[in-house]
Motif scaffolding. Structure first.
Motif, mmCIF file in Angstrom:
data_model
loop_
_atom_site.group_PDB
_atom_site.id
_atom_site.type_symbol
_atom_site.label_atom_id
_atom_site.label_comp_id
_atom_site.label_asym_id
_atom_site.label_seq_id
_atom_site.Cartn_x
_atom_site.Cartn_y
_atom_site.Cartn_z
ATOM 1 N N GLN A 120 21.646 -1.813 -0.139
ATOM 2 C CA GLN A 120 20.463 -2.264 0.587
ATOM 3 C C GLN A 120 20.251 -1.472 1.888
ATOM 4 O O GLN A 120 19.283 -1.712 2.605
ATOM 5 C CB GLN A 120 20.573 -3.755 0.885
ATOM 6 C CG GLN A 120 20.576 -4.599 -0.375
ATOM 7 C CD GLN A 120 20.788 -6.053 -0.064
ATOM 8 O OE1 GLN A 120 19.941 -6.689 0.551
ATOM 9 N NE2 GLN A 120 21.918 -6.587 -0.486
ATOM 10 N N ILE A 121 21.153 -0.558 2.168
ATOM 11 C CA ILE A 121 21.014 0.344 3.313
ATOM 12 C C ILE A 121 20.521 1.665 2.742
ATOM 13 O O ILE A 121 21.251 2.345 2.031
ATOM 14 C CB ILE A 121 22.353 0.507 4.063
ATOM 15 C CG1 ILE A 121 22.838 -0.856 4.565
ATOM 16 C CG2 ILE A 121 22.209 1.513 5.198
ATOM 17 C CD1 ILE A 121 24.254 -0.841 5.103
ATOM 18 N N PRO A 153 21.286 9.330 -0.747
ATOM 19 C CA PRO A 153 22.524 8.549 -0.875
ATOM 20 C C PRO A 153 23.159 8.291 0.498
ATOM 21 O O PRO A 153 23.139 9.157 1.379
ATOM 22 C CB PRO A 153 23.424 9.433 -1.725
ATOM 23 C CG PRO A 153 22.505 10.367 -2.438
ATOM 24 C CD PRO A 153 21.340 10.581 -1.514
ATOM 25 N N LEU A 154 23.716 7.108 0.644
ATOM 26 C CA LEU A 154 24.347 6.715 1.902
ATOM 27 C C LEU A 154 25.471 7.682 2.290
ATOM 28 O O LEU A 154 25.647 7.990 3.465
ATOM 29 C CB LEU A 154 24.872 5.274 1.804
ATOM 30 C CG LEU A 154 25.352 4.611 3.091
ATOM 31 C CD1 LEU A 154 24.264 4.598 4.162
ATOM 32 C CD2 LEU A 154 25.821 3.187 2.803
ATOM 33 N N ASP A 164 34.215 -5.451 5.664
ATOM 34 C CA ASP A 164 33.652 -6.614 4.977
ATOM 35 C C ASP A 164 32.417 -6.301 4.142
ATOM 36 O O ASP A 164 31.972 -7.144 3.357
ATOM 37 C CB ASP A 164 33.300 -7.705 5.994
ATOM 38 C CG ASP A 164 34.529 -8.207 6.733
ATOM 39 O OD1 ASP A 164 35.626 -8.172 6.145
ATOM 40 O OD2 ASP A 164 34.387 -8.617 7.896
ATOM 41 N N ILE A 165 31.848 -5.130 4.288
ATOM 42 C CA ILE A 165 30.603 -4.822 3.584
ATOM 43 C C ILE A 165 30.872 -4.567 2.099
ATOM 44 O O ILE A 165 31.818 -3.880 1.733
ATOM 45 C CB ILE A 165 29.860 -3.638 4.246
ATOM 46 C CG1 ILE A 165 28.414 -3.598 3.776
ATOM 47 C CG2 ILE A 165 30.587 -2.333 4.038
ATOM 48 C CD1 ILE A 165 27.511 -2.725 4.626
ATOM 49 N N SER A 166 30.038 -5.175 1.261
ATOM 50 C CA SER A 166 30.211 -5.013 -0.189
ATOM 51 C C SER A 166 29.375 -3.824 -0.685
ATOM 52 O O SER A 166 28.471 -3.357 0.005
ATOM 53 C CB SER A 166 29.774 -6.286 -0.911
ATOM 54 O OG SER A 166 28.371 -6.429 -0.836
ATOM 55 N N GLU A 167 29.667 -3.404 -1.905
ATOM 56 C CA GLU A 167 28.897 -2.302 -2.501
ATOM 57 C C GLU A 167 27.436 -2.711 -2.694
ATOM 58 O O GLU A 167 26.531 -1.908 -2.496
ATOM 59 C CB GLU A 167 29.518 -1.857 -3.829
ATOM 60 C CG GLU A 167 30.817 -1.089 -3.675
ATOM 61 C CD GLU A 167 30.706 0.156 -2.797
ATOM 62 O OE1 GLU A 167 29.749 0.938 -2.981
ATOM 63 O OE2 GLU A 167 31.576 0.340 -1.917
ATOM 64 N N LYS A 210 16.065 2.454 5.995
ATOM 65 C CA LYS A 210 15.405 1.179 5.722
ATOM 66 C C LYS A 210 16.476 0.219 5.225
ATOM 67 O O LYS A 210 17.360 0.607 4.463
ATOM 68 C CB LYS A 210 14.329 1.381 4.663
ATOM 69 C CG LYS A 210 13.651 0.097 4.223
ATOM 70 C CD LYS A 210 12.508 0.388 3.269
ATOM 71 C CE LYS A 210 12.971 0.372 1.841
ATOM 72 N NZ LYS A 210 11.875 0.353 0.857
ATOM 73 N N THR A 211 16.388 -1.031 5.661
ATOM 74 C CA THR A 211 17.302 -2.057 5.171
ATOM 75 C C THR A 211 16.623 -3.418 5.283
ATOM 76 O O THR A 211 15.484 -3.523 5.714
ATOM 77 C CB THR A 211 18.648 -2.018 5.928
ATOM 78 O OG1 THR A 211 19.607 -2.831 5.227
ATOM 79 C CG2 THR A 211 18.538 -2.506 7.356
ATOM 80 N N THR A 212 17.354 -4.447 4.906
ATOM 81 C CA THR A 212 16.819 -5.804 5.027
ATOM 82 C C THR A 212 17.178 -6.372 6.395
ATOM 83 O O THR A 212 18.148 -5.953 7.029
ATOM 84 C CB THR A 212 17.401 -6.737 3.948
ATOM 85 O OG1 THR A 212 18.803 -6.890 4.184
ATOM 86 C CG2 THR A 212 17.163 -6.180 2.544
ATOM 87 N N LYS A 213 16.394 -7.335 6.803
ATOM 88 C CA LYS A 213 16.679 -8.014 8.061
ATOM 89 C C LYS A 213 18.051 -8.688 7.988
ATOM 90 O O LYS A 213 18.835 -8.642 8.944
ATOM 91 C CB LYS A 213 15.580 -9.044 8.350
ATOM 92 C CG LYS A 213 15.777 -9.810 9.642
ATOM 93 C CD LYS A 213 14.650 -10.792 9.883
ATOM 94 C CE LYS A 213 14.830 -12.017 9.042
ATOM 95 N NZ LYS A 213 13.927 -13.122 9.362
#
Length: 164
Positions: free
Chosen positions: A37-38, A12-13, A29-32, A111-114
């Motif tokens: 995705q992180i 978990p983050l 600004d980051i959404s849930e 790991k995350t998305t570009k």
């Protein structure tokens, strides 16, 4: 070569050492859904991944199959400079749509998305403290960020992209 993250080792983050960087107080600004995705990995998985990443951190292992950019300013002191670096990342990495692995230390990796990385790069890369390696899961590119606010990106040359 692909770098596979063992999904059973995702933690978990809020248990991740650097998870605070993605909380509303630091990244309003980051959404849930973006935070999902992180995906940080366990210390054991981080160490395993870093055994592979170590190979790509040696310049002599990159010279034959990769080409490098000049050092790029990754300065976040103004919106204009943040956007300039974001645009350079998008342009350099536009042909690859694969997830990325980001490692700060042998035991701190995620790991995350570009797209998430590019959008929130200032949360992933802190000046004066972070020396970070980022690598695409399919090892098509690797980026080195240094704490003095510069980045260098190595991308696989087209002849080696076709060969794989």
């Amino acid at each position: 070569m692909n770098i596979e993250v063992d999904d059973r080792e995702i933690v978990p983050l809020n248990e991740f050492e650097l998870g605070w960087r993605f909380e509303k107080t630091h990244s309003p600004d980051i959404s849930e859904s973006e935070k999902k995705q992180i995906q940080p990995v366990s210390e054991m998985e981080s160490k395993r991944l870093n055994k592979v990443i170590d190979y790509f951190e040696q310049e002599y292992n990159l010279r034959e199959k990769f080409t490098q950019t000049d050092w790029i300013s990754a300065n976040a002191e103004s919106d204009e400079k943040i956007e300039r670096f974001r645009n350079q990342l998008e342009l350099t990495l536009e042909k690859w749509d694969e997830e990325i692995i980001i490692t700060w230390h042998r035991n701190i990796t995620l790991k995350t998305t570009k797209e998430i990385f590019i959008k929130y790069w200032t949360d992933f890369l802190y000046p004066s403290s972070d020396d970070v390696t980022l690598i695409s899961e399919k090892t098509n590119w690797v980026m080195f960020y240094r704490h003095f606010e510069v980045a260098n990106i190595w991308t696989k040359t087209s002849e080696y992209l076709k060969a794989e």
